[in-house]
Scaffold this active site. Structure first.
Site, mmCIF file in Angstrom:
data_model
loop_
_atom_site.group_PDB
_atom_site.id
_atom_site.type_symbol
_atom_site.label_atom_id
_atom_site.label_comp_id
_atom_site.label_asym_id
_atom_site.label_seq_id
_atom_site.Cartn_x
_atom_site.Cartn_y
_atom_site.Cartn_z
ATOM 1 N N HIS B 87 22.396 5.649 9.109
ATOM 2 C CA HIS B 87 21.272 4.718 8.943
ATOM 3 C C HIS B 87 20.024 5.493 8.492
ATOM 4 C CE1 HIS B 87 18.143 1.780 9.897
ATOM 5 N NE2 HIS B 87 17.586 2.659 10.721
ATOM 6 N N ASP B 116 5.483 6.109 -22.110
ATOM 7 C CA ASP B 116 6.664 6.270 -21.255
ATOM 8 C C ASP B 116 6.442 7.495 -20.377
ATOM 9 O OD1 ASP B 116 9.445 6.481 -20.302
ATOM 10 O OD2 ASP B 116 9.885 5.106 -21.941
ATOM 11 N N TRP B 152 20.322 12.885 11.438
ATOM 12 C CA TRP B 152 19.984 13.185 10.038
ATOM 13 C C TRP B 152 19.423 14.604 9.889
ATOM 14 C CZ3 TRP B 152 15.261 13.781 7.134
ATOM 15 C CH2 TRP B 152 14.110 13.831 7.928
ATOM 16 N N SER B 179 17.938 15.186 -7.642
ATOM 17 C CA SER B 179 17.364 13.964 -8.193
ATOM 18 C C SER B 179 15.868 13.875 -7.873
ATOM 19 C CB SER B 179 18.101 12.761 -7.614
ATOM 20 O OG SER B 179 17.405 11.583 -7.871
ATOM 21 N N SER B 180 15.507 14.148 -6.615
ATOM 22 C CA SER B 180 14.091 14.063 -6.211
ATOM 23 C C SER B 180 13.260 15.104 -6.942
ATOM 24 C CB SER B 180 13.936 14.325 -4.717
ATOM 25 O OG SER B 180 14.528 13.307 -4.001
ATOM 26 N N HIS B 263 8.599 17.775 7.873
ATOM 27 C CA HIS B 263 7.307 17.130 8.067
ATOM 28 C C HIS B 263 6.633 16.727 6.762
ATOM 29 C CE1 HIS B 263 4.620 15.222 10.727
ATOM 30 N NE2 HIS B 263 3.702 15.508 9.832
ATOM 31 N N GLU B 265 8.176 15.873 4.265
ATOM 32 C CA GLU B 265 9.003 14.722 3.866
ATOM 33 C C GLU B 265 8.435 13.415 4.439
ATOM 34 O OE1 GLU B 265 11.529 14.136 1.924
ATOM 35 O OE2 GLU B 265 12.123 12.162 2.679
ATOM 36 N N TYR B 267 5.375 12.781 4.908
ATOM 37 C CA TYR B 267 4.218 12.393 4.079
ATOM 38 C C TYR B 267 4.646 11.986 2.692
ATOM 39 C CZ TYR B 267 1.605 13.834 8.033
ATOM 40 O OH TYR B 267 1.132 13.910 9.299
ATOM 41 N N SER B 278 -4.430 1.318 -1.424
ATOM 42 C CA SER B 278 -5.717 1.540 -2.087
ATOM 43 C C SER B 278 -5.831 0.763 -3.396
ATOM 44 C CB SER B 278 -5.922 3.034 -2.377
ATOM 45 O OG SER B 278 -5.866 3.772 -1.187
ATOM 46 N N HIS B 312 5.570 20.757 15.731
ATOM 47 C CA HIS B 312 5.453 19.668 16.724
ATOM 48 C C HIS B 312 6.762 18.894 16.895
ATOM 49 C CE1 HIS B 312 3.701 16.876 13.369
ATOM 50 N NE2 HIS B 312 4.984 16.629 13.501
ATOM 51 N N HIS B 313 7.722 19.121 15.999
ATOM 52 C CA HIS B 313 9.037 18.496 16.184
ATOM 53 C C HIS B 313 9.902 19.308 17.145
ATOM 54 C CE1 HIS B 313 8.545 15.591 12.849
ATOM 55 N NE2 HIS B 313 7.803 16.536 12.323
ATOM 56 N N THR B 338 -6.723 11.006 7.880
ATOM 57 C CA THR B 338 -6.103 9.679 7.979
ATOM 58 C C THR B 338 -7.144 8.667 8.452
ATOM 59 O OG1 THR B 338 -4.079 10.824 8.605
ATOM 60 C CG2 THR B 338 -4.075 8.445 8.845
ATOM 61 N N LYS B 341 -9.257 7.554 5.638
ATOM 62 C CA LYS B 341 -8.584 6.533 4.824
ATOM 63 C C LYS B 341 -8.683 5.155 5.473
ATOM 64 C CE LYS B 341 -5.301 9.022 2.100
ATOM 65 N NZ LYS B 341 -5.579 8.190 0.925
ATOM 66 N N ARG B 460 16.941 8.428 23.289
ATOM 67 C CA ARG B 460 17.326 7.904 21.984
ATOM 68 C C ARG B 460 18.761 8.333 21.680
ATOM 69 N NH1 ARG B 460 14.197 11.798 17.631
ATOM 70 N NH2 ARG B 460 15.262 10.392 16.192
#
Lengths: 39, 537
Positions: B87, B116, B152, B179-180, B263, B265, B267, B278, B312-313, B338, B341, B460
């Site tokens: 998932h 293009d 994951w 690809s990315s 991390h 990722e 963002y 915006s 922090h993870h 943040t 924003k 979890r």
């Protein structure tokens, strides 16, 4: 609208630089870990 | 169709713009297989993303059905773990990221006044890697031992114990990474080289800005993920011991490398959303975006900080106290840009002439609910508090608030904002608003109780739980089923709009007078957006 020779040159240059950065990070990272592993 | 921007035509370029006249879409399947047009590729990305959204969503439905009550009802625990892992992988790499790349493909050339993307053939390759990557990934359900089930994050040594699915997963991750990376290179090269004359960097629309910064993040961290999973592969098959303690390696090192990717990722999945919000809020507040330049600097600051917060993870995994404090403080620092924003969006709304069409509803929903996810993120950032929350449902609630009413709502808002521009048809606004309200109600029913479950101690990634957690799990599951079913309305609204409807004007949101080059061309836009570059003053 066709691209100018100059614009194509800039596009080629920035593509090559970015691709080089990607490859440098990928292989550099693994090489660094290998070096640290053996020393 | 891509001849006009074909680099193979260099030799002719100096002469004349000779080959625009016969351009047009190819017919049948060739149009899509050999697509080099940014709009066609953007459409394919978005359709792919929607399909993956439903595939990943159906896995979530099974997860929530199993968790509806304590005890084992529907699936065995091993399959449950496969579902949670897949998932996440499908939603992150298959739904959210391709949706943003699809939006980038559609909108960046339109917003910067380019005909293009700069590298149309690479664009085609970037997209067509994805169906292969995800076929490979999803087919792991059918190999001996089943799909990957270690989460994951793919932590060793657990990950190294899986069977046939392991090399398939690693190859799929590599394909997604390639690809990315190609998509990111295309975005950067396009933005830096293809802007209309007069469009300086600071004049670029915010969506383009946030994507430029996101693309740099992708370039910096995707090779790190690829390096990490390559090392996992060699540990498994070639007897290296990068992460194997018995061979002198260090499994903790994997966690550091993974989260150095992981991390940023996070963002990568939220900065383009910031860009979309915006764009939407100023249109429907009928005011220019408040603090435009500060928005750009805030985005860049968030991107920079994303590289120095990965620890922090891993607060409970063993780390020197000084490192824990550093990662805590750097993480808390992200609240500053943040906050800038959120303040700016609120200030744009202040005394604006507001109207609440579907895109605006999704933007305002984002503003409230993303902030909830942001605040729970601050709670998790504090080391001693994290010792309590870690590995609990509180974390699940936190990141789903950031990703679902955050990223996913922004994507839906963007679709409702630009769909009439893409198709030339207005969608059924009542249906879209119904989709918003039902989604908003159900997403909160789904995820808010998970805060209570986590604080009460429910871990979890478990298929069964103690009976005291039953009530809120039932509530959460009902929210989940409701949210899942509501998304059918989204698909209906899109399909109806593509098939026909009231004609949209070039500006689409006429009385709101949206700002930007995309609104200066007809709806739908011509096959080549700007055959003559517009002048920006």
């Amino acid at each position: 609208m066709s691209r100018s020779r100059e614009q194509n040159r800039r596009i080629r240059k920035s593509t090559i630089v970015l691709a080089a950065v990607v490859l440098a990070i990928y292989f550099g990272y693994i090489a660094l870990k290998l070096y640290r592993h053996f020393h | 169709m891509a001849h006009a921007i074909d680099t193979a035509h260099d030799a002719h370029d100096a002469h004349v713009a000779h080959d625009d006249a016969h351009d047009g879409p190819a017919t049948g399947i060739k149009r899509w297989l050999f697509a080099t047009n940014h709009k066609d590729i953007g459409t394919m990305y978005l359709v792919f993303s929607l399909i993956m959204f439903f595939v990943g969503g159906s896995m979530a439905m099974v997860i929530r059905a199993e968790l509806f009550e304590p005890g084992m009802q529907l699936v065995d625990p091993a399959f449950f773990n496969q579902l949670t892992t897949m998932h996440a992988l499908v939603m992150i790499f298959g739904a959210v990221m391709p949706a943003f790349v699809g939006l980038a493909n559609w909108m960046i050339p339109l917003q910067i006044g380019a005909p293009d993307m700069a590298l149309p053939r690479m664009n085609n390759f970037s997209f067509w890697l994805l169906p292969f990557a995800f076929t490979l990934l999803l087919s792991t359900f059918f190999v001996p031992g089943g799909a990957p089930a270690g989460g994951w994050t793919m932590y060793p040594p657990l990950m190294l114990q899986f069977g046939d699915s392991f090399p398939m997963l690693i190859f799929a991750i590599h394909l997604m990474g390639v690809s990315s990376i190609m998509g990111a290179i295309n975005v950067i090269v396009t933005i830096l080289n293809m802007r209309a004359p007069g469009m300086t960097l600071l004049k670029m629309p915010l969506f383009v800005w946030t994507w430029l910064i996101t693309a740099y993040l992708l370039i910096a961290v995707m090779p790190v993920l690829a390096g990490a999973v390559t090392m996992l592969l060699t540990d498994h098959f070639f007897h290296t011991s990068f992460f194997n303690a018995a061979g002198g390696g260090d499994p903790m090192m994997y966690e550091h490398i993974f989260w150095f990717f992981g991390h940023p990722e996070v963002y990568i999945m939220i900065l383009p959303a910031f860009g979309i919000i915006s764009e939407i809020i100023p249109t429907f507040a009928r005011k220019p975006l408040f603090g435009r330049t500060s928005m750009i600097y805030a985005t860049a600051s968030i991107a920079f900080l994303s590289f120095i917060v990965w620890g922090h993870h891993m607060f409970v995994d063993g780390m020197p106290m000084a490192a824990e404090i550093f990662f805590m403080l750097s993480t808390l620092l992200i609240a500053v840009p943040t906050g800038v924003k959120v303040f700016n969006w609120t200030a744009t709304l202040w005394r604006g002439s507001l109207s609440f069409e579907a895109p605006m509803l999704f933007a305002i929903g984002f503003l409230f609910m993303f902030s909830i996810g942001g605040f729970s993120g601050l709670m998790l950032a504090m080391v001693p508090a994290d010792f309590q929350y870690n590995q609990s449902y509180f974390v699940v609630a936190h990141f789903h608030y950031v990703l679902v009413p955050g990223s996913v709502f922004a994507i839906m808002g963007a679709i409702y904002y630009w769909l009439p521009k893409w198709t030339g048809n207005m969608y059924n606004m009542t249906l879209a608003k119904t989709h918003f309200w039902l989604s908003t109600i159900f997403v909160n029913v789904l995820f808010f109780p998970q805060h209570f479950l986590g604080l009460a101690g429910m871990p979890r990634r478990i298929p069964d739980y103690a009976v005291q957690f039953t009530d809120w799990n039932m509530v959460s599951s009902i929210g989940g089923f409701g949210f899942g079913l509501t998304q059918i309305l989204f698909a209906i609204a899109i399909i109806q709009c593509v098939r026909g409807g009231r004609k949209a004007t070039a500006k689409v949101w006429n009385d709101a007078a949206p700002n930007g080059l995309e609104w200066t061309i007809p709806s739908p836009p011509p096959y080549h957006s700007f055959t003559t570059a517009p002048e920006i003053h």
